[in-house]
Design a protein around this motif. Structure first.
Motif, PDB file in Angstrom:
ATOM      1  N   LYS A   1      14.469  14.900  16.989  1.00  0.00           N
ATOM      2  CA  LYS A   1      14.006  15.188  18.342  1.00  0.00           C
ATOM      3  C   LYS A   1      12.673  15.917  18.286  1.00  0.00           C
ATOM      4  N   PRO A   2      11.844  15.768  19.311  1.00  0.00           N
ATOM      5  CA  PRO A   2      10.600  16.538  19.337  1.00  0.00           C
ATOM      6  C   PRO A   2      10.898  18.034  19.340  1.00  0.00           C
ATOM      7  N   ALA A   3      10.103  18.813  18.599  1.00  0.00           N
ATOM      8  CA  ALA A   3      10.326  20.259  18.552  1.00  0.00           C
ATOM      9  C   ALA A   3      10.052  20.896  19.913  1.00  0.00           C
ATOM     10  N   ASN A   4       9.044  20.388  20.600  1.00  0.00           N
ATOM     11  CA  ASN A   4       8.621  20.918  21.906  1.00  0.00           C
ATOM     12  C   ASN A   4       8.068  22.336  21.827  1.00  0.00           C
ATOM     13  N   TYR A   5       7.534  22.685  20.682  1.00  0.00           N
ATOM     14  CA  TYR A   5       6.772  23.935  20.585  1.00  0.00           C
ATOM     15  C   TYR A   5       5.778  23.788  19.435  1.00  0.00           C
ATOM     16  N   ALA A   6       4.672  24.479  19.559  1.00  0.00           N
ATOM     17  CA  ALA A   6       3.647  24.416  18.524  1.00  0.00           C
ATOM     18  C   ALA A   6       4.110  25.203  17.306  1.00  0.00           C
ATOM     19  N   ALA A   7       3.891  24.636  16.134  1.00  0.00           N
ATOM     20  CA  ALA A   7       4.264  25.284  14.882  1.00  0.00           C
ATOM     21  C   ALA A   7       3.189  25.000  13.842  1.00  0.00           C
ATOM     22  N   TRP A   8       3.125  25.866  12.833  1.00  0.00           N
ATOM     23  CA  TRP A   8       2.101  25.712  11.809  1.00  0.00           C
ATOM     24  C   TRP A   8       2.278  24.384  11.083  1.00  0.00           C
ATOM     25  N   TRP A   9       1.301  23.513  11.224  1.00  0.00           N
ATOM     26  CA  TRP A   9       1.284  22.190  10.617  1.00  0.00           C
ATOM     27  C   TRP A   9       2.578  21.432  10.906  1.00  0.00           C
ATOM     28  N   GLY A  10       3.146  21.658  12.098  1.00  0.00           N
ATOM     29  CA  GLY A  10       4.347  20.964  12.506  1.00  0.00           C
ATOM     30  C   GLY A  10       5.622  21.454  11.853  1.00  0.00           C
TER      31      GLY A  10
ATOM     32  N   ASP B   1       5.761  33.243  27.295  1.00  0.00           N
ATOM     33  CA  ASP B   1       4.325  33.083  27.060  1.00  0.00           C
ATOM     34  C   ASP B   1       3.889  33.613  25.691  1.00  0.00           C
ATOM     35  N   TRP B   2       4.834  33.978  24.829  1.00  0.00           N
ATOM     36  CA  TRP B   2       4.482  34.398  23.467  1.00  0.00           C
ATOM     37  C   TRP B   2       4.240  33.197  22.553  1.00  0.00           C
ATOM     38  N   PHE B   3       4.665  32.016  22.988  1.00  0.00           N
ATOM     39  CA  PHE B   3       4.559  30.821  22.161  1.00  0.00           C
ATOM     40  C   PHE B   3       4.053  29.655  23.000  1.00  0.00           C
ATOM     41  N   HIS B   4       3.684  28.585  22.354  1.00  0.00           N
ATOM     42  CA  HIS B   4       3.257  27.358  23.034  1.00  0.00           C
ATOM     43  C   HIS B   4       4.483  26.462  23.108  1.00  0.00           C
ATOM     44  N   ALA B   5       5.309  26.656  24.137  1.00  0.00           N
ATOM     45  CA  ALA B   5       6.617  26.012  24.170  1.00  0.00           C
ATOM     46  C   ALA B   5       6.850  25.247  25.466  1.00  0.00           C
ATOM     47  N   GLY B   6       7.640  24.164  25.356  1.00  0.00           N
ATOM     48  CA  GLY B   6       8.036  23.353  26.492  1.00  0.00           C
ATOM     49  C   GLY B   6       7.579  21.921  26.323  1.00  0.00           C
ATOM     50  N   PRO B   7       8.208  20.959  26.995  1.00  0.00           N
ATOM     51  CA  PRO B   7       9.337  21.172  27.914  1.00  0.00           C
ATOM     52  C   PRO B   7      10.630  21.515  27.161  1.00  0.00           C
ATOM     53  N   PHE B   8      11.586  22.028  27.886  1.00  0.00           N
ATOM     54  CA  PHE B   8      12.858  22.448  27.306  1.00  0.00           C
ATOM     55  C   PHE B   8      13.891  21.324  27.442  1.00  0.00           C
ATOM     56  N   PRO B   9      14.900  21.306  26.590  1.00  0.00           N
ATOM     57  CA  PRO B   9      15.215  22.286  25.554  1.00  0.00           C
ATOM     58  C   PRO B   9      14.351  22.093  24.301  1.00  0.00           C
ATOM     59  N   LEU B  10      14.193  23.179  23.557  1.00  0.00           N
ATOM     60  CA  LEU B  10      13.485  23.121  22.280  1.00  0.00           C
ATOM     61  C   LEU B  10      14.429  22.608  21.204  1.00  0.00           C
ATOM     62  N   SER B  11      13.845  22.095  20.140  1.00  0.00           N
ATOM     63  CA  SER B  11      14.654  21.566  19.041  1.00  0.00           C
ATOM     64  C   SER B  11      14.150  22.166  17.725  1.00  0.00           C
ATOM     65  N   PRO B  12      14.653  23.344  17.373  1.00  0.00           N
ATOM     66  CA  PRO B  12      14.131  24.029  16.185  1.00  0.00           C
ATOM     67  C   PRO B  12      14.635  23.466  14.864  1.00  0.00           C
ATOM     68  N   TYR B  13      15.697  22.619  14.874  1.00  0.00           N
ATOM     69  CA  TYR B  13      16.271  22.160  13.618  1.00  0.00           C
ATOM     70  C   TYR B  13      16.402  20.639  13.516  1.00  0.00           C
ATOM     71  N   ASP B  14      16.555  19.951  14.610  1.00  0.00           N
ATOM     72  CA  ASP B  14      16.831  18.521  14.583  1.00  0.00           C
ATOM     73  C   ASP B  14      15.519  17.738  14.538  1.00  0.00           C
ATOM     74  N   ASP B  15      15.181  17.232  13.349  1.00  0.00           N
ATOM     75  CA  ASP B  15      13.917  16.507  13.184  1.00  0.00           C
ATOM     76  C   ASP B  15      13.899  15.178  13.929  1.00  0.00           C
TER      77      ASP B  15
END
Length: 478
Positions: free
Chosen positions: A161-170, A145-159
């Motif tokens: 795929k959807p990131a599945n978490y809120a980030a500053w200006w994407g 609950d520290w982040f706006h995340a989901g559904p899983f899995p998250l994709s922090p590097y592979d553009d």
């Protein structure tokens, strides 16, 4: 409405430093893969500036008339700009660590210079521990609950795929905090309190409007001011900021409504529209003396006087092309703009290198290394001008705290007054390419010193004086 801003800010001259590019110290152990100092800056490369380099240049900074430093982020991060925070309680080892910041604070304060840090509280980084836990543990993370995340899995590097978490200006490198979570709020407030207790003099808040929660910022202010009632809280708000300037959140904002007219008027003859539009300040059209006088009068009355006197007035920053480059290298436009900046209502903020005519286009070019070893390449006329202007400002209560009234704005000639009690100052600016005669009948009779030329000017009822082409006069009472 009881609005109070720190008294010291009203008299301050700020100097913004981008730590990786200001100065290196031999006392800080360097990483092995750095750009050579002064190479064209890149988005992802380091040049190795550090905080002890700042300590070793504090006498130079003080010689500019600077009384406050605003640092771009200094906390541990995997980026040269350090807006990707890994550890909010640790100064980046590449900058010298916590001990280096301690040395900065002690050395700066000994010289009467305040220190304001950049607070990046809207988002963290992929290397931030709690987000790393989320990447490792997925929906079982203790920090879900520290982040706006989901559904899983998250994709922090592979553009792809959807990131599945809120980030500053994407931007996947900058996961956005969920400040609705109490633990997140307490964490960020504790960071603010921790560094206040270490002796910093305030916070510049990065994109604070993106934490769309007035009560978060009200509590932030309460906690910061409880430790130091004179702490300065200044937000990066690019437009109208009334919501945050009611006396219960920020003391002031970075005054970009000041910046744009200074580009449009002083740079009217040489404005590089493509560079300016790419730099963050957006499109501006050239304006006349009449339009500039009207606009700056509006800026001077946009908020209560207590706030206007604390506004951070800038010509450029790490987020914009440098003013000198926006006006195609026209030093006369730059000098006129600097003269206005240092004689206008509010706290002027110089961006490191502007005082020597350091050029630079949009990010990352605006973040060039300071050319310490090329003093012959400095613009010494600009350097001398700034030293004269800051000396005049510190010597004149009118230039520090006086009101702002346009007395004449016509045919490329601008005259305005700054009056504070018995102290008064008058500024005459000529943007034309030929000298002009200015009538002084609106000035109080008496003897004045022109801070720029050092000459004495006598003002009587029918007095006139000549203002040089693309020049200015700053008249203070003798």
């Amino acid at each position: 409405m009881d609005i109070r801003t720190p008294d010291w800010v009203k008299d301050a001259v700020f100097y913004q430093i981008f730590p990786d590019r200001f100065a290196r110290s031999e006392r800080v152990r360097k990483a092995g893969h750095l750009q050579a100092w002064g190479e064209p800056p890149a988005f992802h490369k380091y040049q190795g500036g550090d905080l002890l380099g700042v300590v070793e240049r504090l006498d130079y900074i003080a010689s500019l008339g600077v009384t406050a430093i605003y640092f771009c982020p200094v906390f541990q991060s995997a980026s040269n700009h350090r807006y990707h925070t890994h550890d909010y309680y640790r100064v980046d080892p590449m900058l010298g660590g916590n001990g280096a910041l301690r040395e900065v604070l002690d050395a700066a304060h000994a010289r009467g210079i305040r220190v304001v840090l950049d607070g990046v509280f809207n988002h963290a980084s992929r290397g931030f521990f709690q987000f790393s836990d989320l990447l490792e543990q997925g929906q079982d993370s203790a920090y879900l609950d520290w982040f706006h995340a989901g559904p899983f899995p998250l994709s922090p590097y592979d553009d792809a795929k959807p990131a599945n978490y809120a980030a500053w200006w994407g931007n996947r490198a900058l996961p956005k905090f969920n400040t609705d979570t109490r633990a997140v709020r307490e964490f960020l407030w504790d960071v603010a309190e921790y560094w206040m207790r270490q002796g910093i003099d305030g916070w510049r808040l990065d994109v604070p409007n993106e934490i769309d929660d007035d009560e978060f910022w009200r509590e932030f202010r309460r906690r910061v001011k409880a430790i130091n009632p004179d702490a300065y809280i200044v937000g990066e708000i690019w437009g109208d900021a009334h919501r945050w300037l009611m006396g219960d959140q920020f003391d002031a904002v970075m005054n970009y409504p000041f910046t744009r007219p200074c580009i449009a008027y002083f740079g009217a003859q040489t404005l590089d529209h493509r560079m300016n539009e790419a730099s963050g300040t957006g499109h501006v059209d050239a304006i006349s003396a009449e339009q500039f006088g009207q606009r700056m009068t509006e800026v001077a009355h946009a908020y209560p006087l207590e706030i206007v006197q604390a506004q951070l007035n800038l010509l450029d920053s790490h987020d914009t092309a440098r003013y000198l480059s926006v006006v195609s290298g026209d030093h006369t436009a730059h000098h006129l703009a600097l003269t206005f900046q240092l004689t206008y209502l509010g706290a002027p903020c110089l961006y490191y290198g502007d005082e020597i005519g350091l050029p630079g286009g949009p990010d990352p070019d605006c973040r060039r290394a300071f050319p310490w070893d090329d003093e012959a390449g400095w613009n010494h006329q600009t350097l001398a001008l700034i030293r004269r202007l800051t000396a005049a400002r510190h010597a004149s209560p009118a230039l520090q705290r006086g009101g702002f009234e346009v007395l004449h704005a016509q045919n490329d000639l601008l005259i305005y007054s700054r009056v504070h009690g018995e102290s008064c100052a008058y500024v005459l600016m000529n943007t034309a390419k030929k000298s002009q005669v200015a009538a002084l009948h609106d000035l109080k009779p008496g003897s004045y010193l022109d801070a720029l030329s050092g000459q004495t000017v006598a003002v009587a009822e029918q007095s006139v004086c000549e203002v040089s082409a693309r020049g200015a006069m700053v008249l203070t009472r003798v």
